[in-house]
Design a protein around this motif. Structure first.
Motif, PDB file in Angstrom:
ATOM      1  N   PRO A 116       0.804  -1.226   0.000  1.00  0.00           N
ATOM      2  CA  PRO A 116       0.000   0.000   0.000  1.00  0.00           C
ATOM      3  C   PRO A 116       0.836   1.273   0.000  1.00  0.00           C
ATOM      4  N   ASP A 117       2.083   1.162   0.435  1.00  0.00           N
ATOM      5  CA  ASP A 117       2.938   2.353   0.535  1.00  0.00           C
ATOM      6  C   ASP A 117       3.895   2.521  -0.638  1.00  0.00           C
ATOM      7  N   THR A 118       3.848   1.609  -1.612  1.00  0.00           N
ATOM      8  CA  THR A 118       4.763   1.698  -2.750  1.00  0.00           C
ATOM      9  C   THR A 118       3.972   1.720  -4.053  1.00  0.00           C
ATOM     10  N   PRO A 119       4.387   2.542  -5.015  1.00  0.00           N
ATOM     11  CA  PRO A 119       3.672   2.605  -6.295  1.00  0.00           C
ATOM     12  C   PRO A 119       3.903   1.349  -7.119  1.00  0.00           C
ATOM     13  N   ALA A 120       2.936   1.022  -7.960  1.00  0.00           N
ATOM     14  CA  ALA A 120       3.058  -0.135  -8.842  1.00  0.00           C
ATOM     15  C   ALA A 120       4.182   0.091  -9.850  1.00  0.00           C
ATOM     16  N   LEU A 121       4.913  -0.977 -10.153  1.00  0.00           N
ATOM     17  CA  LEU A 121       5.988  -0.904 -11.143  1.00  0.00           C
ATOM     18  C   LEU A 121       5.612  -1.590 -12.451  1.00  0.00           C
ATOM     19  N   ILE A 122       4.841  -2.660 -12.382  1.00  0.00           N
ATOM     20  CA  ILE A 122       4.459  -3.399 -13.590  1.00  0.00           C
ATOM     21  C   ILE A 122       3.088  -2.908 -14.042  1.00  0.00           C
ATOM     22  N   HIS A 123       3.019  -2.438 -15.279  1.00  0.00           N
ATOM     23  CA  HIS A 123       1.789  -1.861 -15.810  1.00  0.00           C
ATOM     24  C   HIS A 123       1.303  -2.668 -17.014  1.00  0.00           C
ATOM     25  N   THR A 124      -0.012  -2.814 -17.104  1.00  0.00           N
ATOM     26  CA  THR A 124      -0.635  -3.518 -18.220  1.00  0.00           C
ATOM     27  C   THR A 124      -0.913  -2.544 -19.357  1.00  0.00           C
ATOM     28  N   VAL A 125      -0.516  -2.910 -20.557  1.00  0.00           N
ATOM     29  CA  VAL A 125      -0.879  -2.157 -21.755  1.00  0.00           C
ATOM     30  C   VAL A 125      -1.912  -3.012 -22.485  1.00  0.00           C
ATOM     31  N   ARG A 126      -3.149  -2.651 -22.350  1.00  0.00           N
ATOM     32  CA  ARG A 126      -4.250  -3.499 -22.813  1.00  0.00           C
ATOM     33  C   ARG A 126      -4.123  -3.859 -24.291  1.00  0.00           C
ATOM     34  N   GLY A 127      -4.284  -5.150 -24.542  1.00  0.00           N
ATOM     35  CA  GLY A 127      -4.236  -5.648 -25.902  1.00  0.00           C
ATOM     36  C   GLY A 127      -2.829  -5.809 -26.435  1.00  0.00           C
ATOM     37  N   VAL A 128      -1.816  -5.464 -25.631  1.00  0.00           N
ATOM     38  CA  VAL A 128      -0.430  -5.548 -26.101  1.00  0.00           C
ATOM     39  C   VAL A 128       0.410  -6.405 -25.179  1.00  0.00           C
ATOM     40  N   GLY A 129       0.619  -5.950 -23.943  1.00  0.00           N
ATOM     41  CA  GLY A 129       1.499  -6.685 -23.054  1.00  0.00           C
ATOM     42  C   GLY A 129       1.726  -5.957 -21.747  1.00  0.00           C
ATOM     43  N   TYR A 130       2.991  -5.925 -21.304  1.00  0.00           N
ATOM     44  CA  TYR A 130       3.328  -5.339 -20.005  1.00  0.00           C
ATOM     45  C   TYR A 130       4.594  -4.498 -20.113  1.00  0.00           C
ATOM     46  N   VAL A 131       4.703  -3.542 -19.177  1.00  0.00           N
ATOM     47  CA  VAL A 131       5.897  -2.700 -19.115  1.00  0.00           C
ATOM     48  C   VAL A 131       6.223  -2.455 -17.650  1.00  0.00           C
ATOM     49  N   LEU A 132       7.484  -2.465 -17.310  1.00  0.00           N
ATOM     50  CA  LEU A 132       7.942  -2.093 -15.971  1.00  0.00           C
ATOM     51  C   LEU A 132       8.539  -0.709 -16.049  1.00  0.00           C
ATOM     52  N   ARG A 133       8.011   0.204 -15.264  1.00  0.00           N
ATOM     53  CA  ARG A 133       8.512   1.571 -15.268  1.00  0.00           C
ATOM     54  C   ARG A 133       8.171   2.237 -13.951  1.00  0.00           C
ATOM     55  N   GLU A 134       8.898   3.329 -13.669  1.00  0.00           N
ATOM     56  CA  GLU A 134       8.596   4.099 -12.474  1.00  0.00           C
ATOM     57  C   GLU A 134       7.237   4.757 -12.621  1.00  0.00           C
ATOM     58  N   ALA A 135       6.597   4.969 -11.492  1.00  0.00           N
ATOM     59  CA  ALA A 135       5.270   5.600 -11.518  1.00  0.00           C
ATOM     60  C   ALA A 135       5.394   7.012 -12.074  1.00  0.00           C
TER      61      ALA A 135
END
Length: 231
Positions: A212-231
């Motif tokens: 709860p205290d840390t931002p998400a790093l892995i993000h979903t790109v709908r219909g494509v895939g995933y990306v890891l990036r800073e919030a």
């Protein structure tokens, strides 16, 4: 030399059919019918790969995984399960399994997943993960040589597949990786358009990464895939 394989399956018909198919595929197979024997033979034979049924008498496949991982045994493990719910898959990953196949299964799929697990095992520790300095993205740090990862000061307890997936995303930080690319790099083949295997692994990896205290790093790109990036 053929790869040695330990098969633990309590259903006699499935065990015999799978042992025969794996032997014809070129594996040196030892087959047992319960978890107690699986642990005993695992210690005795030190196989290259294990195939474990989840539901077995005495000690089930999940407990066999937990015991082996607690002992520091990193042998690749493929689970066979009649349970297809996401929670059941997560339980297998949490126990230390590297991959799973749902029953009823196509034996060719079992062959493909075993080949992928063995390729990944054969490529460590001299592959991409062991090269260079630790990866750092935001407060995530990955040591490929030691196969360890931290989020801030908290060390992450990752299975082999989870570590490989996290490292792949971190090495391509900021780049969207599509599903076929991830399947090819992590498993060595495509599970097919209907598979939820990747989503299960990503979901479980997120549970270990995020608080709860840390931002998400892995993000979903709908219909494509995933990306890891800073919030």
């Amino acid at each position: 030399m053929p790869h040695t394989l330990l098969l633990a399956e309590d259903d006699r018909a499935i065990r015999q059919a799978l042992q025969r198919a794996l032997t014809l595929e070129g594996y040196d197979v030892t087959a047992v019918d319960d978890g107690v024997q699986a642990l005993a033979q695992g210690h005795l034979l030190c196989p290259d790969v294990l195939v474990l049924d989840v539901m077995m008498p005495g000690i089930d496949g999940l407990q066999v995984c937990r015991v082996l991982r607690a002992e520091g045994d990193r042998t690749p493990i493929l689970m066979l399960t009649a349970r297809v719910e996401t929670a059941d898959r997560i339980a297998g990953l949490d126990a230390g399994a590297d991959d799973y196949v749902a029953k009823p299964f196509d034996v060719e799929e079992v062959f493909a997943r075993l080949r992928a697990l063995l390729r990944r095992a054969d490529h460590r520790p001299d592959g991409e993960a062991s090269a260079g300095n630790p990866l750092v993205v935001a407060d995530l740090r990955i040591d490929g040589r030691a196969r360890r990862a931290w989020r801030g000061e908290r060390e992450l307890e990752l299975t082999r597949t989870e570590f490989d997936l996290l490292e792949l995303l971190a090495r391509n930080s900021g780049i969207v990786l599509d599903h076929p690319t991830i399947y090819d790099r992590i498993w060595g083949y495509d599970f097919g358009l209907g598979s939820k295997n990747l989503a299960v692994y990503v979901g479980y990896l997120r549970r270990k990464l995020d608080t709860p205290d840390t931002p998400a790093l892995i993000h979903t790109v709908r219909g494509v895939g995933y990306v890891l990036r800073e919030a």
